[in-house]
Structure formats: C-alpha cells, structure tokens
Design a protein around this motif. Structure first.
Motif, PDB file in Angstrom:
ATOM      1  N   PHE A 191      80.466   0.627  76.989  1.00 46.07           N
ATOM      2  CA  PHE A 191      81.089   0.039  75.797  1.00 46.07           C
ATOM      3  C   PHE A 191      80.079  -0.632  74.869  1.00 46.07           C
ATOM      4  O   PHE A 191      80.151  -1.825  74.605  1.00 46.07           O
ATOM      5  CB  PHE A 191      82.177  -0.972  76.211  1.00 46.07           C
ATOM      6  N   LEU A 192      79.125   0.151  74.354  1.00 48.37           N
ATOM      7  CA  LEU A 192      78.166  -0.362  73.379  1.00 48.37           C
ATOM      8  C   LEU A 192      78.709  -0.121  71.974  1.00 48.37           C
ATOM      9  O   LEU A 192      79.347   0.909  71.736  1.00 48.37           O
ATOM     10  CB  LEU A 192      76.816   0.361  73.519  1.00 48.37           C
ATOM     11  N   PRO A 193      78.452  -1.037  71.023  1.00 51.21           N
ATOM     12  CA  PRO A 193      78.886  -0.796  69.651  1.00 51.21           C
ATOM     13  C   PRO A 193      78.000   0.244  68.954  1.00 51.21           C
ATOM     14  O   PRO A 193      76.920   0.563  69.440  1.00 51.21           O
ATOM     15  CB  PRO A 193      78.765  -2.167  68.974  1.00 51.21           C
ATOM     16  N   GLU A 194      78.446   0.730  67.826  1.00 53.50           N
ATOM     17  CA  GLU A 194      77.784   1.732  66.977  1.00 53.50           C
ATOM     18  C   GLU A 194      77.778   3.100  67.643  1.00 53.50           C
ATOM     19  O   GLU A 194      78.475   3.989  67.210  1.00 53.50           O
ATOM     20  CB  GLU A 194      76.375   1.286  66.562  1.00 53.50           C
ATOM     21  N   VAL A 195      76.953   3.272  68.661  1.00 54.37           N
ATOM     22  CA  VAL A 195      76.956   4.505  69.455  1.00 54.37           C
ATOM     23  C   VAL A 195      77.245   4.035  70.876  1.00 54.37           C
ATOM     24  O   VAL A 195      76.508   3.204  71.410  1.00 54.37           O
ATOM     25  CB  VAL A 195      75.569   5.203  69.408  1.00 54.37           C
ATOM     26  N   ASP A 196      78.329   4.523  71.496  1.00 56.26           N
ATOM     27  CA  ASP A 196      78.626   4.022  72.843  1.00 56.26           C
ATOM     28  C   ASP A 196      77.647   4.603  73.870  1.00 56.26           C
ATOM     29  O   ASP A 196      76.891   5.525  73.577  1.00 56.26           O
ATOM     30  CB  ASP A 196      80.091   4.248  73.225  1.00 56.26           C
ATOM     31  N   GLY A 197      77.652   4.016  75.056  1.00 55.49           N
ATOM     32  CA  GLY A 197      76.719   4.418  76.095  1.00 55.49           C
ATOM     33  C   GLY A 197      76.877   5.870  76.522  1.00 55.49           C
ATOM     34  O   GLY A 197      75.908   6.537  76.874  1.00 55.49           O
ATOM     35  N   TYR A 198      78.100   6.363  76.459  1.00 53.54           N
ATOM     36  CA  TYR A 198      78.384   7.754  76.825  1.00 53.54           C
ATOM     37  C   TYR A 198      77.682   8.690  75.845  1.00 53.54           C
ATOM     38  O   TYR A 198      76.963   9.611  76.239  1.00 53.54           O
ATOM     39  CB  TYR A 198      79.902   7.965  76.818  1.00 53.54           C
ATOM     40  N   ALA A 199      77.871   8.431  74.549  1.00 52.84           N
ATOM     41  CA  ALA A 199      77.240   9.266  73.513  1.00 52.84           C
ATOM     42  C   ALA A 199      75.715   9.122  73.554  1.00 52.84           C
ATOM     43  O   ALA A 199      74.982  10.112  73.404  1.00 52.84           O
ATOM     44  CB  ALA A 199      77.773   8.890  72.133  1.00 52.84           C
ATOM     45  N   ALA A 200      75.232   7.904  73.777  1.00 52.54           N
ATOM     46  CA  ALA A 200      73.785   7.672  73.838  1.00 52.54           C
ATOM     47  C   ALA A 200      73.166   8.467  74.998  1.00 52.54           C
ATOM     48  O   ALA A 200      72.070   9.016  74.866  1.00 52.54           O
ATOM     49  CB  ALA A 200      73.489   6.181  73.996  1.00 52.54           C
ATOM     50  N   PHE A 201      73.884   8.549  76.118  1.00 49.49           N
ATOM     51  CA  PHE A 201      73.420   9.331  77.271  1.00 49.49           C
ATOM     52  C   PHE A 201      73.169  10.782  76.859  1.00 49.49           C
ATOM     53  O   PHE A 201      72.126  11.356  77.150  1.00 49.49           O
ATOM     54  CB  PHE A 201      74.469   9.267  78.396  1.00 49.49           C
ATOM     55  N   TRP A 202      74.132  11.373  76.145  1.00 43.03           N
ATOM     56  CA  TRP A 202      73.995  12.771  75.723  1.00 43.03           C
ATOM     57  C   TRP A 202      72.871  12.925  74.702  1.00 43.03           C
ATOM     58  O   TRP A 202      72.145  13.920  74.719  1.00 43.03           O
ATOM     59  CB  TRP A 202      75.322  13.309  75.185  1.00 43.03           C
ATOM     60  N   ASP A 203      72.713  11.930  73.814  1.00 40.23           N
ATOM     61  CA  ASP A 203      71.615  11.979  72.837  1.00 40.23           C
ATOM     62  C   ASP A 203      70.265  11.939  73.545  1.00 40.23           C
ATOM     63  O   ASP A 203      69.345  12.676  73.189  1.00 40.23           O
ATOM     64  CB  ASP A 203      71.712  10.813  71.840  1.00 40.23           C
ATOM     65  N   ILE A 204      70.133  11.079  74.543  1.00 38.67           N
ATOM     66  CA  ILE A 204      68.878  10.984  75.300  1.00 38.67           C
ATOM     67  C   ILE A 204      68.642  12.296  76.051  1.00 38.67           C
ATOM     68  O   ILE A 204      67.535  12.825  76.069  1.00 38.67           O
ATOM     69  CB  ILE A 204      68.898   9.778  76.268  1.00 38.67           C
ATOM     70  N   LYS A 205      69.684  12.839  76.626  1.00 35.89           N
ATOM     71  CA  LYS A 205      69.582  14.107  77.362  1.00 35.89           C
ATOM     72  C   LYS A 205      69.093  15.227  76.433  1.00 35.89           C
ATOM     73  O   LYS A 205      68.277  16.051  76.823  1.00 35.89           O
ATOM     74  CB  LYS A 205      70.954  14.454  77.959  1.00 35.89           C
ATOM     75  N   ASP A 206      69.552  15.199  75.182  1.00 27.67           N
ATOM     76  CA  ASP A 206      69.141  16.217  74.206  1.00 27.67           C
ATOM     77  C   ASP A 206      67.677  16.070  73.774  1.00 27.67           C
ATOM     78  O   ASP A 206      67.111  16.989  73.192  1.00 27.67           O
ATOM     79  CB  ASP A 206      70.029  16.163  72.955  1.00 27.67           C
ATOM     80  N   MET A 207      67.065  14.923  74.047  1.00 30.69           N
ATOM     81  CA  MET A 207      65.671  14.682  73.638  1.00 30.69           C
ATOM     82  C   MET A 207      64.666  15.301  74.605  1.00 30.69           C
ATOM     83  O   MET A 207      63.461  15.208  74.388  1.00 30.69           O
ATOM     84  CB  MET A 207      65.385  13.173  73.530  1.00 30.69           C
ATOM     85  N   GLY A 208      65.126  15.877  75.683  1.00 31.15           N
ATOM     86  CA  GLY A 208      64.188  16.497  76.623  1.00 31.15           C
ATOM     87  C   GLY A 208      64.487  16.080  78.042  1.00 31.15           C
ATOM     88  O   GLY A 208      65.630  16.045  78.461  1.00 31.15           O
ATOM     89  N   ILE A 209      63.444  15.739  78.769  1.00 34.22           N
ATOM     90  CA  ILE A 209      63.606  15.372  80.174  1.00 34.22           C
ATOM     91  C   ILE A 209      64.370  14.063  80.276  1.00 34.22           C
ATOM     92  O   ILE A 209      64.010  13.064  79.661  1.00 34.22           O
ATOM     93  CB  ILE A 209      62.246  15.255  80.879  1.00 34.22           C
TER      94      ILE A 209
END
Length: 136
Positions: free
Chosen positions: A67-85
């Motif tokens: 439950f993070l504001p702006e970009v939630d932790g779930y979405a941030a996880f997928w964004d980080i995953k898309d950045m590579g390893i």
C-alpha cells in the motif's frame, strides 16, 4: 557474527519501501541493530523506483509494502522486474489476499510477511532470503 554482515565482512544493503514513518523507523532500527546498512527509505512507489535505479548495483534486498502511494508496491514490483534482473524482494505488508501473495511469490518475490512486524520473524526471514538464489 551479526545477521546483517555478509560473509565478505561488509554489511548487507537494504532498501526499505514503507509508507508508514513509524513502521519504516521500526524496521530500520531492527535491521541496523543487526549490522544491516539501510541505503534508502522510500515512502512512495515512485521513490522506490528512483532509489532502485540509483543504487541498483549495491542493493542486496528490498522490503516493500503493497500500500504505497503514487505507485503501489505491487506495480513497483513489476516495474523493477521489467528493468532486468530482479533483486531479492521481500514484501512486508498488511495486504493478505491469497491470490496477491501467490502471484508475487510465483513471479520472483522471495518472501511475503503479513504485518504486524515482529523482530524475530523479520530477522529470520531476511536471513533466509539473503541466502536464496533469486529467480531469473
């Protein structure tokens, strides 16, 4: 030997993503008391993504609240995953929907702890997570 010190003798570097100042302070105190080095605390998903980009090479583990504001932790996880390893990511959240937990664990999150934070459990799970090999 303290839990936060790697076999090489340097502290493990942790990035905390937590929107509650109280919870992030509590987590920081628990980890620093064991020798871990906190390299950043993000209060929003956007901050998490920014800090991750800046410190990507040094991060040993990221703890994330869903439950993070702006970009939630779930979405941030997928964004980080898309950045590579994908780095070692451990969720520490109030979110306890089984399908959310299952999806994150199946796609590379290494651990999922449901709050409240308990010192012994956090330290035990972090130690376990740091020796696991991340999924590619």
């Amino acid at each position: 030997m303290q839990a936060g010190i790697a076999p090489t003798g340097r502290p493990y570097n942790i990035l905390i993503a937590e929107n509650s100042k109280f919870q992030s302070k509590q987590l920081q105190q628990i980890l620093e008391s064991e020798g871990f080095k906190i390299i950043g605390i993000a209060e929003t998903g956007k901050e998490l993504l920014q800090l991750y980009k800046e410190h990507k090479q040094q991060i040993d583990l990221i703890t994330v609240e869903i439950f993070l504001p702006e970009v939630d932790g779930y979405a941030a996880f997928w964004d980080i995953k898309d950045m590579g390893i994908l780095p070692r990511i451990m969720f520490i959240s109030e979110e306890n929907t089984p399908s959310v937990v299952k999806t994150l664990l199946e796609h590379g999150a290494m651990e999922y702890i449901i709050k409240p934070i308990k010192r012994e459990k956090i330290l035990e799970k972090i130690k376990e997570t740091l020796v696991k090999i991340p999924k590619i």
